[in-house]
Write a protein that holds these residues in place. Structure first.
Motif, PDB file in Angstrom:
ATOM      1  N   ALA A  31       0.937  -1.171   0.021  1.00  8.61           N
ATOM      2  CA  ALA A  31       0.016   0.065   0.051  1.00  8.61           C
ATOM      3  C   ALA A  31       0.844   1.366   0.153  1.00  8.61           C
ATOM      4  CB  ALA A  31      -1.024  -0.049   1.274  1.00  8.61           C
ATOM      5  N   ARG A  32       0.306   2.277  -0.734  1.00 10.04           N
ATOM      6  CA  ARG A  32       1.294   3.604  -0.553  1.00 10.04           C
ATOM      7  C   ARG A  32      -0.092   4.629  -0.521  1.00 10.04           C
ATOM      8  NH1 ARG A  32       2.351   6.164  -5.900  1.00 10.04           N
ATOM      9  NH2 ARG A  32       1.165   5.068  -7.580  1.00 10.04           N
ATOM     10  N   ASN A  33       0.503   5.608   0.092  1.00  8.70           N
ATOM     11  CA  ASN A  33      -0.594   6.766   0.425  1.00  8.70           C
ATOM     12  C   ASN A  33      -0.280   7.600  -1.218  1.00  8.70           C
ATOM     13  OD1 ASN A  33      -0.743   9.908   1.392  1.00  8.70           O
ATOM     14  ND2 ASN A  33      -2.078   8.814   2.335  1.00  8.70           N
ATOM     15  N   ILE A  34      -1.328   7.786  -1.676  1.00 10.99           N
ATOM     16  CA  ILE A  34      -1.512   8.612  -3.003  1.00 10.99           C
ATOM     17  C   ILE A  34      -1.674  10.227  -2.749  1.00 10.99           C
ATOM     18  CG2 ILE A  34      -1.101   6.769  -4.268  1.00 10.99           C
ATOM     19  CD1 ILE A  34      -3.957   7.051  -4.964  1.00 10.99           C
ATOM     20  N   VAL A  48      -3.886   0.253  -2.725  1.00  9.36           N
ATOM     21  CA  VAL A  48      -3.678  -0.994  -2.197  1.00  9.36           C
ATOM     22  C   VAL A  48      -3.599  -1.927  -3.297  1.00  9.36           C
ATOM     23  CG1 VAL A  48      -4.362  -2.899  -0.630  1.00  9.36           C
ATOM     24  CG2 VAL A  48      -4.949  -0.500  -0.316  1.00  9.36           C
ATOM     25  N   VAL A  49      -2.275  -2.646  -3.429  1.00  4.98           N
ATOM     26  CA  VAL A  49      -1.776  -3.662  -4.587  1.00  4.98           C
ATOM     27  C   VAL A  49      -1.790  -4.998  -3.850  1.00  4.98           C
ATOM     28  CG1 VAL A  49      -0.198  -4.407  -6.044  1.00  4.98           C
ATOM     29  CG2 VAL A  49      -0.637  -1.937  -5.474  1.00  4.98           C
ATOM     30  N   LEU A  50      -2.698  -6.212  -4.442  1.00  6.15           N
ATOM     31  CA  LEU A  50      -2.387  -7.492  -4.037  1.00  6.15           C
ATOM     32  C   LEU A  50      -1.874  -8.225  -5.283  1.00  6.15           C
ATOM     33  CD1 LEU A  50      -3.420  -9.828  -2.002  1.00  6.15           C
ATOM     34  CD2 LEU A  50      -5.686  -9.557  -3.384  1.00  6.15           C
ATOM     35  N   TYR A  83      -2.826  -6.584  -8.851  1.00  3.57           N
ATOM     36  CA  TYR A  83      -4.180  -6.106  -8.859  1.00  3.57           C
ATOM     37  C   TYR A  83      -4.388  -5.035  -7.696  1.00  3.57           C
ATOM     38  CZ  TYR A  83      -9.319  -5.849  -9.786  1.00  3.57           C
ATOM     39  OH  TYR A  83     -10.623  -5.236 -10.078  1.00  3.57           O
ATOM     40  N   ALA A  84      -4.785  -3.722  -8.177  1.00  2.00           N
ATOM     41  CA  ALA A  84      -4.917  -2.677  -7.331  1.00  2.00           C
ATOM     42  C   ALA A  84      -6.423  -2.260  -7.108  1.00  2.00           C
ATOM     43  CB  ALA A  84      -3.810  -1.712  -7.768  1.00  2.00           C
ATOM     44  N   GLY A  85      -6.507  -1.602  -5.925  1.00  2.00           N
ATOM     45  CA  GLY A  85      -7.574  -0.554  -5.574  1.00  2.00           C
ATOM     46  C   GLY A  85      -7.154   0.681  -5.086  1.00  2.00           C
ATOM     47  N   VAL A 107      -7.365  -1.637   8.137  1.00  2.00           N
ATOM     48  CA  VAL A 107      -8.458  -1.795   7.051  1.00  2.00           C
ATOM     49  C   VAL A 107      -7.598  -1.868   5.785  1.00  2.00           C
ATOM     50  CG1 VAL A 107      -9.986   0.175   5.841  1.00  2.00           C
ATOM     51  CG2 VAL A 107     -10.033   0.082   8.455  1.00  2.00           C
ATOM     52  N   ILE A 108      -6.702  -1.218   5.624  1.00  2.00           N
ATOM     53  CA  ILE A 108      -5.713  -1.150   4.540  1.00  2.00           C
ATOM     54  C   ILE A 108      -5.186  -2.804   4.084  1.00  2.00           C
ATOM     55  CG2 ILE A 108      -3.432  -0.410   3.255  1.00  2.00           C
ATOM     56  CD1 ILE A 108      -4.110   2.291   4.638  1.00  2.00           C
ATOM     57  N   PHE A 109      -4.759  -3.275   5.042  1.00  7.03           N
ATOM     58  CA  PHE A 109      -4.002  -4.765   4.870  1.00  7.03           C
ATOM     59  C   PHE A 109      -4.873  -5.952   5.133  1.00  7.03           C
ATOM     60  CE2 PHE A 109      -0.475  -1.670   5.395  1.00  7.03           C
ATOM     61  CZ  PHE A 109       0.062  -1.997   4.367  1.00  7.03           C
TER      62      PHE A 109
END
Length: 147
Positions: A50-53, A60-62, A82-84, A98-100
């Motif tokens: 995850a990275r703050n944009i 969040v990238v799985l 795959y990202a959201g 929440v993020i992870f």
């Protein structure tokens, strides 16, 4: 131009977008890899990043890597990211959880479908990845970080 609708989850999380960030399928021994009669050994590994944009918005990238082998020969390799893009409330409690945990749970069904479609389209039986305990992974990683 109208604004794209957002999916709001449990009052504290908004899914702004979902997308394939990277996808690779390798079938190096085809057509010979289809001649084996035994079941392959399948190794699946998962990575969550995850990275703050922007302010309270994160990508969040799985990541999922799949390796299928028979008799030491690679049948196929898959590398999917795959990202959201998600927005959280400014004072979100348990932000990391929440993020992870919650975000990967939301995007996992899409990842599972993509993997099954790619293996089927590659000439193999569809591979259905078993459900993943993202909370367990989160706790394990947190415990490792504290050691």
């Amino acid at each position: 131009m109208s604004k794209k609708p957002e999916a709001k989850i449990s009052g504290n999380l908004v899914i702004n977008a979902q997308y394939i960030k990277d996808l690779s399928f390798e079938n190096p021994k085809a057509p010979y890899s289809f001649m084996y009669e035994e079941k392959p050994e399948i190794d699946v590994s998962i990575d969550i990043g995850a990275r703050n944009i922007q302010d309270d918005t994160y990508e969040v990238v799985l990541g999922v890597q799949v390796r299928s082998e028979i008799q030491g020969e690679i049948q196929f390799l898959i590398d999917l990211k795959y990202a959201g893009v998600v927005s959280l409330e400014p004072e979100q409690e348990d932000r990391d959880k929440v993020i992870f945990v919650e975000c990967p749970n939301i995007i996992f069904p899409y990842v599972r479908r993509i993997i099954s479609d790619v293996t089927r389209d590659g000439g193999y039986l569809p591979l259905y990845i078993s459900p993943i305990d993202f909370y367990g992974l989160y706790v394990d990683n947190k415990n490792k970080a504290e050691c």
